[in-house]
Write a protein that holds these residues in place. Structure first.
Motif, short mmCIF file in Angstrom:
data_model
loop_
_atom_site.label_atom_id
_atom_site.label_comp_id
_atom_site.label_asym_id
_atom_site.label_seq_id
_atom_site.Cartn_x
_atom_site.Cartn_y
_atom_site.Cartn_z
N ALA A 212 46.21 53.13 46.60
CA ALA A 212 45.22 52.60 45.66
C ALA A 212 44.52 51.38 46.25
O ALA A 212 45.14 50.52 46.86
CB ALA A 212 45.91 52.22 44.35
N GLU A 213 43.21 51.32 46.06
CA GLU A 213 42.46 50.12 46.40
C GLU A 213 42.63 49.11 45.28
O GLU A 213 42.61 49.46 44.10
CB GLU A 213 40.99 50.46 46.62
N LEU A 214 42.77 47.86 45.66
CA LEU A 214 43.13 46.82 44.70
C LEU A 214 42.06 45.74 44.65
O LEU A 214 41.18 45.65 45.51
CB LEU A 214 44.48 46.20 45.08
N LEU A 215 42.17 44.91 43.62
CA LEU A 215 41.38 43.69 43.49
C LEU A 215 42.35 42.52 43.41
O LEU A 215 43.27 42.52 42.59
CB LEU A 215 40.53 43.72 42.22
N ALA A 216 42.14 41.54 44.26
CA ALA A 216 42.87 40.27 44.17
C ALA A 216 41.92 39.27 43.55
O ALA A 216 41.09 38.68 44.24
CB ALA A 216 43.34 39.82 45.55
N GLY A 217 42.00 39.10 42.24
CA GLY A 217 40.97 38.35 41.54
C GLY A 217 39.69 39.14 41.56
O GLY A 217 39.59 40.22 40.99
N THR A 218 38.69 38.62 42.29
CA THR A 218 37.42 39.34 42.44
C THR A 218 37.25 39.91 43.85
O THR A 218 36.19 40.46 44.17
CB THR A 218 36.24 38.39 42.14
N THR A 219 38.30 39.78 44.68
CA THR A 219 38.21 40.18 46.07
C THR A 219 38.81 41.57 46.28
O THR A 219 39.97 41.81 45.92
CB THR A 219 38.95 39.17 46.97
N ALA A 220 38.05 42.46 46.87
CA ALA A 220 38.57 43.79 47.18
C ALA A 220 39.66 43.71 48.22
O ALA A 220 39.61 42.89 49.14
CB ALA A 220 37.43 44.69 47.68
N ALA A 221 40.70 44.55 48.07
CA ALA A 221 41.86 44.48 48.96
C ALA A 221 42.41 45.88 49.22
O ALA A 221 42.59 46.67 48.28
CB ALA A 221 42.95 43.60 48.34
N ALA A 222 42.67 46.16 50.48
CA ALA A 222 43.36 47.39 50.88
C ALA A 222 44.80 47.05 51.19
O ALA A 222 45.09 46.06 51.86
CB ALA A 222 42.69 48.00 52.11
N GLN A 223 45.72 47.86 50.68
CA GLN A 223 47.14 47.52 50.81
C GLN A 223 47.84 48.30 51.91
O GLN A 223 47.47 49.43 52.25
CB GLN A 223 47.86 47.76 49.48
N GLU A 224 48.85 47.66 52.49
CA GLU A 224 49.81 48.31 53.38
C GLU A 224 51.19 48.16 52.76
O GLU A 224 51.51 47.11 52.19
CB GLU A 224 49.80 47.68 54.76
N VAL A 225 52.03 49.18 52.90
CA VAL A 225 53.36 49.15 52.33
C VAL A 225 54.26 48.21 53.13
O VAL A 225 54.32 48.30 54.36
CB VAL A 225 53.98 50.56 52.29
N VAL A 226 54.92 47.31 52.46
CA VAL A 226 55.98 46.50 53.05
C VAL A 226 57.32 46.99 52.54
O VAL A 226 58.22 47.32 53.31
CB VAL A 226 55.79 45.00 52.75
N VAL A 227 57.48 47.04 51.23
CA VAL A 227 58.67 47.58 50.58
C VAL A 227 58.29 48.93 49.96
O VAL A 227 57.37 48.99 49.14
CB VAL A 227 59.22 46.63 49.51
N ALA A 228 58.98 49.97 50.36
CA ALA A 228 58.65 51.31 49.88
C ALA A 228 58.88 51.42 48.37
O ALA A 228 59.84 50.84 47.84
CB ALA A 228 59.49 52.35 50.61
N PRO A 229 58.03 52.16 47.66
CA PRO A 229 58.21 52.31 46.20
C PRO A 229 59.41 53.18 45.87
O PRO A 229 59.92 53.89 46.70
CB PRO A 229 56.90 52.99 45.77
#
Length: 322
Positions: free
Chosen positions: A305-322
């Motif tokens: 999923a593409e995320l928003l950090a406040g108003t900033t667009a953010a692409a995530q990488e997995v650190v801890v697996a779900p």
């Protein structure tokens, strides 16, 4: 608060907040980062707390209190450990090494008094002595690959990320003259975020458990005896999943400001008014990766999923697996 004499070095800009007392940078953040990445220079961590535990039963006693297996810790081998609440929430993080006679640990700034008080309350009849050495001992960090000889008279924690050197606070200025250039804490933090390494008080809140941050294995040993909070650690490991997980974020570089600690994280598709799914824990500017961050989000957030950090667009990488 302890103020470092290295704040008098040319270009030094003081850090703020929890890292007050040392330099955020010395005038060129990216140059300082590159120097550390190449194994040059050092970082002044003299604002961190330092505690020691001595006595013939120090390791067996600490083994009862910490999440890490330390009863047979070889002299000179670095490790890290946590102290948990009865419910398994993280209360303290210790970065420690035993020199053969004494365990030396550095901890987050301002936490040493509470930690020392807790350890004193748990001494009972054990032959151990606990001391807060923050006033007379400073920590400096030499990056991985550094050719600096720390000196046999100093206690050193050697890790894959570099060496933490415990030295008399009175020697800070002479150390800087001999082993510079100094790099500020912002450079150190940028490399920490790049390495996905959590930090107490930033990546943690009052309900964080070790599984959420990837501290199982590095700071928590799953095959050791009882300690406070072990029931939660074992239950989550054997029967379930942690409610949240640490993620690494690549932030949109077009934004001038970094999202500060605590900034809400949402699904980009939901917009700025969408449901909060987590929060930014640390955001930094990296000399190669640009603006990056760590964040703690709900476990069920899709990994793509593409995320928003406040108003900033953010692409995530997995650190801890779900």
């Amino acid at each position: 608060m302890t103020t470092s004499p290295l704040l008098s070095l040319p270009g030094a800009v003081p850090a703020e907040g929890r890292d007050e007392g040392v330099a955020a940078h010395y005038g060129d953040l990216f140059r300082e980062q590159r120097a550390l990445a190449e194994g040059r220079g050092f970082v002044d961590l003299s604002h961190r707390g330092v505690i020691t535990v001595s006595g013939p039963e120090r390791l067996s006693w600490l083994h009862l209190l910490l999440t890490q297996h330390v009863s047979d810790l070889p002299a000179g081998q670095a490790t890290e450990a946590l102290i948990l609440s009865a419910n398994g929430h993280i209360e303290h993080a210790l970065y420690l090494v035993d020199d053969g006679e004494t365990v030396w640990a550095h901890v987050e700034p301002g936490t040493q008094e509470a930690l020392t008080a807790y350890l004193e309350s748990m001494k009972f009849f054990y032959r151990v002595e606990v001391a807060d050495r923050t006033a007379d001992t400073a920590v400096v960090h030499l990056p991985a690959g550094s050719a600096v000889e720390a000196g046999k008279e100093h206690v050193v924690r050697e890790t894959p990320h570099g060496r933490d050197v415990f030295l008399p606070r009175a020697e800070l200025e002479s150390f800087a003259r001999e082993h510079g250039p100094a790099a500020g804490l912002l450079a150190y933090e940028a490399l920490r975020v790049e390495a996905h390494r959590p930090r107490l008080g930033l990546e943690t809140d009052h309900r964080t458990i070790p599984h959420e941050l990837g501290w199982i294995g590095t700071a928590v040993h799953l095959q050791k005896g009882c300690y406070r909070g072990q029931e939660t650690v074992a239950r989550v490991h054997n029967l379930g999943k942690p409610p949240r997980r640490l993620v690494f974020l690549h932030l949109d570089g077009s934004d001038v400001l970094l999202p500060p600690h605590g900034t809400p994280v949402r699904l980009k598709s939901d917009g700025e008014e969408g449901r909060q799914l987590g929060f930014v824990t640390t955001s930094v500017r990296h000399h190669e990766l640009g603006p990056i961050a760590l964040a703690l989000v709900k476990r069920n957030v899709p990994v793509d999923a593409e995320l928003l950090a406040g108003t900033t667009a953010a692409a995530q990488e997995v650190v801890v697996a779900p």
